[in-house]
Design a protein around this motif. Sequence first.
Motif, PDB file in Angstrom:
ATOM      1  N   ARG A  11      37.204 -52.324  11.306  1.00  8.39           N
ATOM      2  CA  ARG A  11      36.033 -52.728  12.109  1.00  8.39           C
ATOM      3  C   ARG A  11      35.627 -54.168  11.794  1.00  8.39           C
ATOM      4  O   ARG A  11      35.233 -54.935  12.695  1.00  8.39           O
ATOM      5  N   GLY A  12      35.730 -54.520  10.498  1.00  9.96           N
ATOM      6  CA  GLY A  12      35.420 -55.920  10.148  1.00  9.96           C
ATOM      7  C   GLY A  12      36.419 -56.879  10.782  1.00  9.96           C
ATOM      8  O   GLY A  12      36.030 -57.933  11.302  1.00  9.96           O
ATOM      9  N   GLU A  13      37.701 -56.517  10.693  1.00  7.11           N
ATOM     10  CA  GLU A  13      38.707 -57.372  11.319  1.00  7.11           C
ATOM     11  C   GLU A  13      38.503 -57.459  12.830  1.00  7.11           C
ATOM     12  O   GLU A  13      38.701 -58.510  13.444  1.00  7.11           O
ATOM     13  N   LEU A  14      38.147 -56.265  13.414  1.00  7.88           N
ATOM     14  CA  LEU A  14      37.907 -56.276  14.859  1.00  7.88           C
ATOM     15  C   LEU A  14      36.706 -57.127  15.223  1.00  7.88           C
ATOM     16  O   LEU A  14      36.693 -57.800  16.272  1.00  7.88           O
ATOM     17  N   ALA A  15      35.712 -57.082  14.334  1.00  8.59           N
ATOM     18  CA  ALA A  15      34.525 -57.911  14.619  1.00  8.59           C
ATOM     19  C   ALA A  15      34.862 -59.404  14.494  1.00  8.59           C
ATOM     20  O   ALA A  15      34.335 -60.229  15.247  1.00  8.59           O
ATOM     21  N   ASP A  16      35.750 -59.748  13.526  1.00  8.84           N
ATOM     22  CA  ASP A  16      36.117 -61.146  13.329  1.00  8.84           C
ATOM     23  C   ASP A  16      37.273 -61.599  14.216  1.00  8.84           C
ATOM     24  O   ASP A  16      37.707 -62.770  14.127  1.00  8.84           O
ATOM     25  N   TYR A  17      37.856 -60.714  15.025  1.00  8.79           N
ATOM     26  CA  TYR A  17      39.035 -61.060  15.816  1.00  8.79           C
ATOM     27  C   TYR A  17      38.640 -61.988  16.972  1.00  8.79           C
ATOM     28  O   TYR A  17      37.619 -61.728  17.626  1.00  8.79           O
ATOM     29  N   ARG A  18      39.514 -63.007  17.170  1.00 11.42           N
ATOM     30  CA  ARG A  18      39.304 -63.934  18.288  1.00 11.42           C
ATOM     31  C   ARG A  18      40.562 -63.934  19.132  1.00 11.42           C
ATOM     32  O   ARG A  18      41.673 -64.064  18.601  1.00 11.42           O
ATOM     33  N   LYS A  37      36.325 -49.248   7.983  1.00  9.27           N
ATOM     34  CA  LYS A  37      35.389 -50.360   7.808  1.00  9.27           C
ATOM     35  C   LYS A  37      36.125 -51.702   7.841  1.00  9.27           C
ATOM     36  O   LYS A  37      35.676 -52.680   8.455  1.00  9.27           O
ATOM     37  N   LYS A  38      37.312 -51.698   7.149  1.00  6.25           N
ATOM     38  CA  LYS A  38      38.096 -52.941   7.131  1.00  6.25           C
ATOM     39  C   LYS A  38      38.550 -53.338   8.536  1.00  6.25           C
ATOM     40  O   LYS A  38      38.455 -54.523   8.942  1.00  6.25           O
TER      41      LYS A  38
END
Length: 359
Positions: free
Chosen positions: A295-302, A292-293
Amino acid sequence: MADFENSEELEDKRRVIELIDNLRRSNAVLRAETDMFERHLSRMEPRELAAQGGPEGSPDMSRKKSTRSRTMTQEKLQQLTLEQKCDVAQREMDEMREDLEKLKNSSERIILNLKATLEEADVRLVEVKKGSNEFDRDVAKVLREKKGAMMGAEKVIRYFEDRMRAKDTLVEKLRLKNAALHVQKRKLILQMRQKEEMGEVLHEVDFQQLKIENTQYIERIDERNQDLLRFKLLAGNTLQILNLYKKKLQNMTCESNLLSSDIASRREMLVKIEEETEQAEEERMKAEVLNKKLRGELADYRVPPVLQYVTTKASHNQLEQAVKAWERKVEISEMALKTHTKAWNKLRAIAAGAEGASS
């Protein structure tokens, strides 16, 4: 006229035939009487013959008389009266009854001996079958299952030694029983003699009663022996069934022990599996949290710009080269340190040696 003569001839022939038949019957009767008299004379003693012959039949008187008187005396002696014939026939009937009674008694004894022999043979046959079954159960089956020549021979010898000891014990018991029966027989004989001396003699009726009671007791003994043989066979069959169930119980016990050990091992395995399952569940929860962490980081990755990436990569390479250079310098410094340390140790050793020489 011719018919009359033929009828007379036939009548004469018929009379002759009847006369011949009568003579044959009378000859048969005389022959039977002669045989009876001969048997009677053969049983009589010489003294009885002399007593029945009288003075005329004695040898001393016959020598003093003439031949004529001797012939007349013999003719008189050869002719028996009807009373003498009846007496002889009665004696022969009594003798025949006694012979028949003796033959009956001997036949009964032979029958009893044969029955005892058959019963003994049946008992021996049952014992032989029982011994064969025991040998097959205790020795032969074990030898077939365990193929060992030395152990098999020792087991066979031990089995026969045990059987011989059992037979010796049985022989000793039978010997003691036989001695007790002999003592009882002597006591009974002594009691019978005492009764005879006291006048308590048994009569024919008492003997017949004892014979009937003896026959009844023999029949009861035969029934008890048959019951005993039947119970022995039943006991043998029961023993075989008991041994079979014992073997089945032993097999089931072994199987139960195997199943118990299997159940225990499976329980231990189940406990381990439950522990591993709990550990895996914890790891799964941790992995789920990490997932989950990430995935969250991946979602917030730029994604950074390309120029920044190239600059960062170049500085990273420069830093790696600087690290390698410093690592090389450190290795050189360590080598120089080791060289200087060895030289310093040598100088200290020389100085220590010089101080010792001066002192």
